[in-house]
Design a protein around this motif. Sequence first.
Motif, PDB file in Angstrom:
ATOM      1  N   GLY A 114      -3.366   2.654 -15.671  1.00  9.76           N
ATOM      2  CA  GLY A 114      -4.525   3.013 -14.850  1.00  9.76           C
ATOM      3  C   GLY A 114      -5.063   1.819 -14.095  1.00  9.76           C
ATOM      4  O   GLY A 114      -5.403   1.914 -12.903  1.00  9.76           O
ATOM      5  N   ALA A 115      -5.125   0.665 -14.763  1.00 11.71           N
ATOM      6  CA  ALA A 115      -5.592  -0.552 -14.096  1.00 11.71           C
ATOM      7  C   ALA A 115      -4.624  -0.954 -12.984  1.00 11.71           C
ATOM      8  O   ALA A 115      -5.045  -1.358 -11.888  1.00 11.71           O
ATOM      9  N   PHE A 116      -3.322  -0.822 -13.236  1.00 13.22           N
ATOM     10  CA  PHE A 116      -2.329  -1.181 -12.222  1.00 13.22           C
ATOM     11  C   PHE A 116      -2.437  -0.281 -10.995  1.00 13.22           C
ATOM     12  O   PHE A 116      -2.415  -0.757  -9.858  1.00 13.22           O
ATOM     13  N   VAL A 117      -2.552   1.018 -11.206  1.00 15.19           N
ATOM     14  CA  VAL A 117      -2.680   1.949 -10.081  1.00 15.19           C
ATOM     15  C   VAL A 117      -3.964   1.654  -9.300  1.00 15.19           C
ATOM     16  O   VAL A 117      -3.963   1.655  -8.063  1.00 15.19           O
ATOM     17  N   ALA A 118      -5.048   1.368 -10.001  1.00 13.51           N
ATOM     18  CA  ALA A 118      -6.298   1.002  -9.328  1.00 13.51           C
ATOM     19  C   ALA A 118      -6.118  -0.288  -8.529  1.00 13.51           C
ATOM     20  O   ALA A 118      -6.630  -0.402  -7.406  1.00 13.51           O
ATOM     21  N   LEU A 119      -5.378  -1.245  -9.079  1.00  9.64           N
ATOM     22  CA  LEU A 119      -5.132  -2.494  -8.354  1.00  9.64           C
ATOM     23  C   LEU A 119      -4.307  -2.268  -7.090  1.00  9.64           C
ATOM     24  O   LEU A 119      -4.484  -2.972  -6.092  1.00  9.64           O
ATOM     25  N   LEU A 120      -3.389  -1.303  -7.127  1.00  7.02           N
ATOM     26  CA  LEU A 120      -2.633  -0.978  -5.915  1.00  7.02           C
ATOM     27  C   LEU A 120      -3.581  -0.546  -4.804  1.00  7.02           C
ATOM     28  O   LEU A 120      -3.473  -1.001  -3.655  1.00  7.02           O
ATOM     29  N   LEU A 121      -4.526   0.324  -5.152  1.00 13.16           N
ATOM     30  CA  LEU A 121      -5.495   0.807  -4.171  1.00 13.16           C
ATOM     31  C   LEU A 121      -6.390  -0.327  -3.689  1.00 13.16           C
ATOM     32  O   LEU A 121      -6.575  -0.510  -2.474  1.00 13.16           O
ATOM     33  N   VAL A 122      -6.925  -1.104  -4.605  1.00 11.77           N
ATOM     34  CA  VAL A 122      -7.803  -2.218  -4.234  1.00 11.77           C
ATOM     35  C   VAL A 122      -7.036  -3.229  -3.379  1.00 11.77           C
ATOM     36  O   VAL A 122      -7.556  -3.726  -2.379  1.00 11.77           O
ATOM     37  N   LEU A 135       2.623  -5.469  -3.840  1.00  8.00           N
ATOM     38  CA  LEU A 135       3.498  -4.636  -2.998  1.00  8.00           C
ATOM     39  C   LEU A 135       2.759  -3.397  -2.492  1.00  8.00           C
ATOM     40  O   LEU A 135       3.352  -2.339  -2.306  1.00  8.00           O
ATOM     41  N   ALA A 136       1.463  -3.551  -2.270  1.00  6.17           N
ATOM     42  CA  ALA A 136       0.634  -2.419  -1.848  1.00  6.17           C
ATOM     43  C   ALA A 136       0.890  -2.006  -0.400  1.00  6.17           C
ATOM     44  O   ALA A 136       0.630  -0.864  -0.038  1.00  6.17           O
ATOM     45  N   PRO A 150       6.753   2.535   2.399  1.00 10.02           N
ATOM     46  CA  PRO A 150       5.637   2.144   1.514  1.00 10.02           C
ATOM     47  C   PRO A 150       5.311   3.207   0.467  1.00 10.02           C
ATOM     48  O   PRO A 150       5.123   2.873  -0.709  1.00 10.02           O
ATOM     49  N   TRP A 151       5.260   4.480   0.867  1.00  4.60           N
ATOM     50  CA  TRP A 151       4.900   5.518  -0.102  1.00  4.60           C
ATOM     51  C   TRP A 151       5.975   5.733  -1.150  1.00  4.60           C
ATOM     52  O   TRP A 151       5.680   5.920  -2.331  1.00  4.60           O
ATOM     53  N   SER A 152       7.232   5.694  -0.748  1.00  4.11           N
ATOM     54  CA  SER A 152       8.281   5.858  -1.750  1.00  4.11           C
ATOM     55  C   SER A 152       8.280   4.674  -2.712  1.00  4.11           C
ATOM     56  O   SER A 152       8.506   4.841  -3.914  1.00  4.11           O
ATOM     57  N   ALA A 153       7.976   3.486  -2.204  1.00  2.00           N
ATOM     58  CA  ALA A 153       7.897   2.306  -3.075  1.00  2.00           C
ATOM     59  C   ALA A 153       6.726   2.421  -4.042  1.00  2.00           C
ATOM     60  O   ALA A 153       6.859   2.095  -5.229  1.00  2.00           O
ATOM     61  N   ARG A 154       5.586   2.888  -3.567  1.00  2.00           N
ATOM     62  CA  ARG A 154       4.419   3.042  -4.444  1.00  2.00           C
ATOM     63  C   ARG A 154       4.697   4.059  -5.548  1.00  2.00           C
ATOM     64  O   ARG A 154       4.356   3.835  -6.708  1.00  2.00           O
ATOM     65  N   LEU A 155       5.319   5.162  -5.179  1.00  2.00           N
ATOM     66  CA  LEU A 155       5.638   6.182  -6.187  1.00  2.00           C
ATOM     67  C   LEU A 155       6.666   5.671  -7.183  1.00  2.00           C
ATOM     68  O   LEU A 155       6.543   5.910  -8.388  1.00  2.00           O
ATOM     69  N   LEU A 156       7.665   4.954  -6.699  1.00  2.00           N
ATOM     70  CA  LEU A 156       8.659   4.360  -7.593  1.00  2.00           C
ATOM     71  C   LEU A 156       7.988   3.363  -8.533  1.00  2.00           C
ATOM     72  O   LEU A 156       8.241   3.367  -9.743  1.00  2.00           O
ATOM     73  N   MET A 157       7.125   2.517  -7.982  1.00  2.00           N
ATOM     74  CA  MET A 157       6.422   1.540  -8.824  1.00  2.00           C
ATOM     75  C   MET A 157       5.557   2.222  -9.869  1.00  2.00           C
ATOM     76  O   MET A 157       5.535   1.814 -11.031  1.00  2.00           O
ATOM     77  N   ALA A 158       4.823   3.237  -9.463  1.00  2.00           N
ATOM     78  CA  ALA A 158       3.940   3.933 -10.403  1.00  2.00           C
ATOM     79  C   ALA A 158       4.746   4.559 -11.541  1.00  2.00           C
ATOM     80  O   ALA A 158       4.389   4.423 -12.714  1.00  2.00           O
ATOM     81  N   GLY A 159       5.845   5.220 -11.196  1.00  2.00           N
ATOM     82  CA  GLY A 159       6.665   5.863 -12.228  1.00  2.00           C
ATOM     83  C   GLY A 159       7.377   4.853 -13.115  1.00  2.00           C
ATOM     84  O   GLY A 159       7.355   4.973 -14.351  1.00  2.00           O
TER      85      GLY A 159
END
Length: 192
Positions: A114-122, A135-136, A150-159
């Motif tokens: 959760g902290a990592f996903v929030a950091l992506l947004l911030v 890599l935001a 960018p979106w495919s990378a974010r989803l890959l990173m999150a998963g």
Amino acid sequence: MRALEVCCALPLFAILARYVQEKRGTGRMGEMLFACHVASLAAALGLLAGAAWLVGPAFVFFVGVGIPAWLIEAVATRKLALLSVGAHLAPPASAALHLARRGVPEGSALSAWGAFVALLLVSYVATDPALNVNLAHRPSREMAYFAPTPWSARLLMAGATLGALLAAEWGAARVFGRGAAPEISGVIHALS
């Protein structure tokens, strides 16, 4: 043991202060939002406060994501600075002392995720796109092979991050045992 934990927190603060000193005035202060720096701060504060709810997720983040990502970057760039070595090895080593006594709190992986996903947004909103903090803004060259947008990378990173963190928590719990999951009243008490 508490005195040792406090002593272990001090080098973590020193490493973070050295990074701030290095980045101040260069237009790179946004890099202090790198997830490893935030996890280091969480570990240091958790060690000072004796708060496993901070130390557990920080440890799990470093073992599951921080150290592997750092090693991949070191191999890809063929650069390894002494400060970076300390920044990536001292926090999990210090956190391990705490967890050896208290165990790994249940839910550490989900807290770290959760902290990592929030950091992506911030990082996306608050940092210069040229820095590409966490890599935001775009995938790294290595990641672009698997996720070119960018979106495919974010989803890959999150998963991938979630899977790595869950595996790291499972392994850490096998090594250190389980600590009690923090109750919200305990969290509020530790913050006050």
